[in-house]
Design a protein around this motif. Structure first.
Motif, PDB file in Angstrom:
ATOM      1  N   ILE A   1      52.334 105.566  38.447  1.00  0.00           N
ATOM      2  CA  ILE A   1      53.509 106.324  38.013  1.00  0.00           C
ATOM      3  C   ILE A   1      53.066 107.764  37.803  1.00  0.00           C
ATOM      4  O   ILE A   1      52.206 108.045  36.976  1.00  0.00           O
ATOM      5  N   GLN A   2      53.656 108.659  38.567  1.00  0.00           N
ATOM      6  CA  GLN A   2      53.314 110.089  38.441  1.00  0.00           C
ATOM      7  C   GLN A   2      54.298 110.776  37.509  1.00  0.00           C
ATOM      8  O   GLN A   2      55.468 110.374  37.401  1.00  0.00           O
ATOM      9  N   ARG A   3      53.799 111.783  36.830  1.00  0.00           N
ATOM     10  CA  ARG A   3      54.649 112.621  35.956  1.00  0.00           C
ATOM     11  C   ARG A   3      55.525 111.740  35.065  1.00  0.00           C
ATOM     12  O   ARG A   3      56.760 111.784  35.101  1.00  0.00           O
ATOM     13  N   THR A   4      54.897 110.902  34.272  1.00  0.00           N
ATOM     14  CA  THR A   4      55.618 109.912  33.480  1.00  0.00           C
ATOM     15  C   THR A   4      56.698 110.540  32.605  1.00  0.00           C
ATOM     16  O   THR A   4      56.553 111.673  32.102  1.00  0.00           O
TER      17      THR A   4
ATOM     18  N   GLY B   1      63.040  98.111  44.686  1.00  0.00           N
ATOM     19  CA  GLY B   1      63.210  98.251  43.253  1.00  0.00           C
ATOM     20  C   GLY B   1      62.524  99.445  42.630  1.00  0.00           C
ATOM     21  O   GLY B   1      62.735  99.727  41.447  1.00  0.00           O
ATOM     22  N   LEU B   2      61.722 100.157  43.392  1.00  0.00           N
ATOM     23  CA  LEU B   2      61.028 101.316  42.809  1.00  0.00           C
ATOM     24  C   LEU B   2      62.075 102.338  42.364  1.00  0.00           C
ATOM     25  O   LEU B   2      62.901 102.784  43.159  1.00  0.00           O
ATOM     26  N   PRO B   3      62.041 102.737  41.071  1.00  0.00           N
ATOM     27  CA  PRO B   3      63.144 103.552  40.522  1.00  0.00           C
ATOM     28  C   PRO B   3      63.214 104.966  41.080  1.00  0.00           C
ATOM     29  O   PRO B   3      64.304 105.552  41.102  1.00  0.00           O
ATOM     30  N   SER B   4      62.084 105.525  41.479  1.00  0.00           N
ATOM     31  CA  SER B   4      62.078 106.893  41.988  1.00  0.00           C
ATOM     32  C   SER B   4      60.807 107.098  42.793  1.00  0.00           C
ATOM     33  O   SER B   4      59.929 106.234  42.835  1.00  0.00           O
ATOM     34  N   ASP B   5      60.713 108.280  43.428  1.00  0.00           N
ATOM     35  CA  ASP B   5      59.510 108.558  44.222  1.00  0.00           C
ATOM     36  C   ASP B   5      58.304 108.856  43.345  1.00  0.00           C
ATOM     37  O   ASP B   5      57.199 109.101  43.864  1.00  0.00           O
TER      38      ASP B   5
END
Lengths: 115, 115
Positions: free
Chosen positions: A79-82, A59-63
């Motif tokens: 969450i990086q680079r929100t 379910g993680l939306p992106s890397d």
């Protein structure tokens, strides 16, 4: 006994910044789950841990999203680079000891606002 | 694959009247079924679950739910609604013997009880 706790309860961050969300499950619970809920809508599954392993990260939306769990207890969702679309309430839940039809117990959530 | 359908986004009922919140499920085996309630700005609270045995399950706050295998339904009911029952209700399913895998949630039904 204490329930699932999450911190912070609210987080406002600027677009592009990294954030860390913390979950403390109920003591002894082996399974831990992260969900995301937008504006009082349905729950979007992100990731689940059994012990320190994550059998399902589907379910993680992106890397930009990652999570870890240490000592079979506390978990951190990073969450990086929100982005603005990351704004939501992030819910953590824990359950069971092993097997069984255990219900999930939810924390109060972290409300993330990306400006 | 497992899925849950809550066909009504919103249910309105007068205080004192019986209420029903509908839920149907789809799994490739036998299910465990759950109902949760979410009050404003709160996490999800467990209401009740069906594991096995009696098809009528009683839970917290006077709620009950009936498991119907032939109709693959698990509707939530209460004989006499209270204004304080106004909240967001979620139905969830987990495949039997799947350990602590994450619950699969419906999209939620908003219940409004009018005085």
């Amino acid at each position: 006994g204490a329930g699932v706790s999450q911190s912070p309860s609210n987080k406002v961050t600027e677009k592009g910044k990294d954030v860390e969300l913390r979950c403390d499950p109920i003591s002894g619970h082996t399974a831990l789950y992260w969900y995301r809920q937008s504006l009082g809508q349905g729950l979007e599954f992100l990731i689940y841990f059994q012990g320190n392993s994550a059998p399902d990260k589907s379910g993680l939306p992106s890397d930009r999203f990652s999570a870890e769990r240490t000592g079979g207890s506390v978990s951190t969702l990073t969450i990086q680079r929100t982005q603005q679309e990351d704004s939501a309430v992030y819910l953590c839940a824990s359950s069971g000891t092993s097997g069984g039809p255990y219900e999930q117990y939810f924390g109060p959530g972290t409300r993330l606002t990306v400006t | 694959a497992q899925s849950v359908a809550q066909p009504e986004d919103q249910v309105n009922v007068a205080e004192g009247n019986p209420l029903t919140v509908k839920c149907t499920y789809s799994v490739s085996g036998n299910p465990y079924l759950f109902w949760y309630v979410q009050y404003p700005n709160r996490g999800l609270q467990f209401l009740l679950k069906y594991i096995t045995g009696d098809n009528l399950v009683k839970g917290s706050y006077g709620f009950e739910a009936e498991f119907n295998k032939s109709q693959t339904s698990f509707h939530l009911k209460k004989p006499s609604a209270l204004v304080s029952d106004s909240a967001l209700y979620f139905c969830a399913v987990r495949l039997r013997n799947s350990g602590n895998t994450p619950l699969v949630f419906g999209k939620g039904t908003r219940l409004s009880v009018i005085a």
